[in-house]
Design a protein around this motif. Structure first.
Motif, PDB file in Angstrom:
ATOM      1  N   ALA A  74      12.084  34.709  19.362  1.00 38.56           N
ATOM      2  CA  ALA A  74      10.598  33.984  20.480  1.00 38.56           C
ATOM      3  C   ALA A  74      10.861  34.804  21.839  1.00 38.56           C
ATOM      4  O   ALA A  74       9.644  35.624  21.733  1.00 38.56           O
ATOM      5  N   LEU A  75      11.311  34.069  22.772  1.00 39.63           N
ATOM      6  CA  LEU A  75      11.488  35.162  24.001  1.00 39.63           C
ATOM      7  C   LEU A  75      11.220  35.968  24.227  1.00 39.63           C
ATOM      8  O   LEU A  75      10.190  36.651  24.764  1.00 39.63           O
ATOM      9  N   PHE A  76      11.931  37.370  23.069  1.00 41.67           N
ATOM     10  CA  PHE A  76      11.937  38.056  22.970  1.00 41.67           C
ATOM     11  C   PHE A  76      11.009  38.521  23.305  1.00 41.67           C
ATOM     12  O   PHE A  76       9.890  39.859  24.093  1.00 41.67           O
ATOM     13  N   PHE A  77       9.457  38.451  21.609  1.00 37.58           N
ATOM     14  CA  PHE A  77       8.872  39.604  21.588  1.00 37.58           C
ATOM     15  C   PHE A  77       7.526  38.819  22.123  1.00 37.58           C
ATOM     16  O   PHE A  77       6.730  39.557  23.017  1.00 37.58           O
ATOM     17  N   LEU A  78       7.798  37.332  23.201  1.00 39.86           N
ATOM     18  CA  LEU A  78       6.537  37.144  23.645  1.00 39.86           C
ATOM     19  C   LEU A  78       6.965  37.771  24.617  1.00 39.86           C
ATOM     20  O   LEU A  78       5.241  37.943  26.126  1.00 39.86           O
ATOM     21  N   THR A  79       7.735  38.252  25.750  1.00 37.53           N
ATOM     22  CA  THR A  79       8.083  38.810  26.630  1.00 37.53           C
ATOM     23  C   THR A  79       7.663  40.384  26.326  1.00 37.53           C
ATOM     24  O   THR A  79       6.622  40.880  27.125  1.00 37.53           O
ATOM     25  N   LEU A  80       8.051  40.538  25.429  1.00 40.56           N
ATOM     26  CA  LEU A  80       7.672  41.931  24.903  1.00 40.56           C
ATOM     27  C   LEU A  80       6.038  42.472  25.063  1.00 40.56           C
ATOM     28  O   LEU A  80       5.933  43.342  25.532  1.00 40.56           O
ATOM     29  N   LEU A  81       5.280  41.470  24.362  1.00 43.29           N
ATOM     30  CA  LEU A  81       4.197  41.852  24.357  1.00 43.29           C
ATOM     31  C   LEU A  81       3.514  40.988  25.871  1.00 43.29           C
ATOM     32  O   LEU A  81       2.270  40.911  25.304  1.00 43.29           O
ATOM     33  N   GLY A  82       3.893  40.416  26.304  1.00 44.43           N
ATOM     34  CA  GLY A  82       3.430  40.092  27.839  1.00 44.43           C
ATOM     35  C   GLY A  82       2.509  38.499  27.685  1.00 44.43           C
ATOM     36  O   GLY A  82       1.188  38.278  28.071  1.00 44.43           O
ATOM     37  N   LYS A  83       2.918  37.622  26.327  1.00 43.17           N
ATOM     38  CA  LYS A  83       2.016  36.618  25.779  1.00 43.17           C
ATOM     39  C   LYS A  83       2.617  34.806  26.376  1.00 43.17           C
ATOM     40  O   LYS A  83       2.310  33.970  25.622  1.00 43.17           O
ATOM     41  N   GLN A  84       3.128  35.297  26.888  1.00 34.57           N
ATOM     42  CA  GLN A  84       4.055  34.302  27.689  1.00 34.57           C
ATOM     43  C   GLN A  84       3.733  32.930  28.265  1.00 34.57           C
ATOM     44  O   GLN A  84       2.868  32.011  28.442  1.00 34.57           O
ATOM     45  N   ASP A  85       2.256  33.706  29.219  1.00 33.00           N
ATOM     46  CA  ASP A  85       1.027  32.774  29.458  1.00 33.00           C
ATOM     47  C   ASP A  85       0.551  32.228  28.515  1.00 33.00           C
ATOM     48  O   ASP A  85       0.008  30.824  28.954  1.00 33.00           O
ATOM     49  N   LEU A  86       0.672  32.476  27.130  1.00 30.92           N
ATOM     50  CA  LEU A  86      -0.135  31.465  25.932  1.00 30.92           C
ATOM     51  C   LEU A  86       1.201  30.841  26.141  1.00 30.92           C
ATOM     52  O   LEU A  86       0.150  29.344  24.710  1.00 30.92           O
ATOM     53  N   VAL A  87       2.146  30.765  26.238  1.00 31.28           N
ATOM     54  CA  VAL A  87       2.605  28.715  25.665  1.00 31.28           C
ATOM     55  C   VAL A  87       2.704  27.864  26.992  1.00 31.28           C
ATOM     56  O   VAL A  87       2.612  28.101  28.624  1.00 31.28           O
ATOM     57  N   PRO A  88       2.073  27.230  26.549  1.00 29.83           N
ATOM     58  CA  PRO A  88       1.835  25.957  26.687  1.00 29.83           C
ATOM     59  C   PRO A  88       3.315  25.222  27.725  1.00 29.83           C
ATOM     60  O   PRO A  88       4.023  24.910  27.210  1.00 29.83           O
ATOM     61  N   LEU A  89       2.893  24.463  28.603  1.00 29.85           N
ATOM     62  CA  LEU A  89       3.868  23.334  29.690  1.00 29.85           C
ATOM     63  C   LEU A  89       5.149  25.008  30.034  1.00 29.85           C
ATOM     64  O   LEU A  89       5.873  24.883  31.029  1.00 29.85           O
ATOM     65  N   VAL A  90       5.761  25.354  29.598  1.00 26.85           N
ATOM     66  CA  VAL A  90       7.269  26.468  29.882  1.00 26.85           C
ATOM     67  C   VAL A  90       6.659  27.705  30.277  1.00 26.85           C
ATOM     68  O   VAL A  90       7.231  28.620  30.276  1.00 26.85           O
ATOM     69  N   GLY A  91       5.419  28.035  29.896  1.00 28.59           N
ATOM     70  CA  GLY A  91       4.702  29.887  30.079  1.00 28.59           C
ATOM     71  C   GLY A  91       4.545  29.995  31.366  1.00 28.59           C
ATOM     72  O   GLY A  91       4.638  29.491  32.419  1.00 28.59           O
ATOM     73  N   GLY A  92       3.518  31.234  31.360  1.00 27.70           N
ATOM     74  CA  GLY A  92       3.271  31.319  32.949  1.00 27.70           C
ATOM     75  C   GLY A  92       4.356  32.042  33.806  1.00 27.70           C
ATOM     76  O   GLY A  92       4.976  32.503  33.893  1.00 27.70           O
ATOM     77  N   GLU A  93       3.411  31.087  34.812  1.00 35.42           N
ATOM     78  CA  GLU A  93       4.712  30.782  36.645  1.00 35.42           C
ATOM     79  C   GLU A  93       6.169  30.378  36.200  1.00 35.42           C
ATOM     80  O   GLU A  93       6.784  30.512  36.879  1.00 35.42           O
ATOM     81  N   ARG A  94       6.127  29.585  35.066  1.00 34.47           N
ATOM     82  CA  ARG A  94       7.482  28.792  34.461  1.00 34.47           C
ATOM     83  C   ARG A  94       8.101  29.831  33.692  1.00 34.47           C
ATOM     84  O   ARG A  94       9.769  29.409  33.518  1.00 34.47           O
ATOM     85  N   TRP A  95       7.408  30.621  33.205  1.00 38.29           N
ATOM     86  CA  TRP A  95       8.626  31.938  32.168  1.00 38.29           C
ATOM     87  C   TRP A  95      10.039  32.178  32.635  1.00 38.29           C
ATOM     88  O   TRP A  95      11.146  31.812  32.069  1.00 38.29           O
ATOM     89  N   LEU A  96      10.623  32.781  33.851  1.00 40.93           N
ATOM     90  CA  LEU A  96      11.924  33.289  34.281  1.00 40.93           C
ATOM     91  C   LEU A  96      12.180  31.712  34.467  1.00 40.93           C
ATOM     92  O   LEU A  96      13.975  31.902  33.672  1.00 40.93           O
TER      93      LEU A  96
END
Length: 174
Positions: A74-96
């Motif tokens: 899940a982390l791999f594909f969200l990062t690969l597709l650049g969709k980490q901003d769509l993950v509530p609470l832990v995405g976006g600027e908190r992704w790293l």
């Protein structure tokens, strides 16, 4: 200048799409290589265990292997597709930080799994005797122990790398 059938200027090479560039950038990155390695090692671990008879505490090892294999996918594909901003609470600027925490927890649980696999392997050393006639899970457990160690090492390396990037002020995984 004339235009070709595709609407591009003649003599100019076609520009690679941004998506392809992002994919290649991620696959060439240290994090991308580690994620692929974690996925392959995790699949090897749970396939080794699931393809053979197992009992008791090995269920926990299988749980850890499958859980983190799925989470890492899940982390791999969200990062690969650049969709980490769509993950509530832990995405976006908190992704790293999310990735680094995931890797740290995976390392800790894989360390517990290593202990279980080594213990089970040691329990089965008797069945490697030449005239032992029953099925012997020793080599399966030994192989799974090696996979556990490699998985723990890959997740630890990834966690340390992520925390180092965060300490250096980086905000993104790649």
């Amino acid at each position: 200048m004339g235009r070709g059938a595709s609407g591009e200027h003649k003599g100019m090479p076609p520009q690679p799409p941004q998506v392809r560039k992002r994919y290649l950038e991620f696959f060439k990155s240290f994090y991308g290589v580690l994620r692929v390695l974690q996925i392959l090692l995790g699949a090897g671990l749970w396939a080794t265990i699931a393809a053979n008879k197992y009992e008791g505490a090995i269920h926990f090892v299988l749980f850890v292997a499958v859980l983190f294999w799925l989470l890492t996918l899940a982390l791999f594909f969200l990062t690969l597709l650049g969709k980490q901003d769509l993950v509530p609470l832990v995405g976006g600027e908190r992704w790293l930080v999310t990735n680094a925490l995931h890797d740290l927890v995976a390392t800790l649980l894989y360390l517990a799994a290593i202990g279980i696999m080594i213990s089970k392997t040691q329990e089965k050393t008797f069945c490697t005797l030449e005239h032992y006639q029953h099925s012997c899970p020793y080599w399966v457990y030994l192989t799974a122990s090696v996979f556990c160690c490699l998985c723990a090492a890959a997740y630890l390396l990834s966690a340390v790398y992520g925390w180092c990037r965060k300490c250096l002020g980086e905000q993104t995984v790649v």
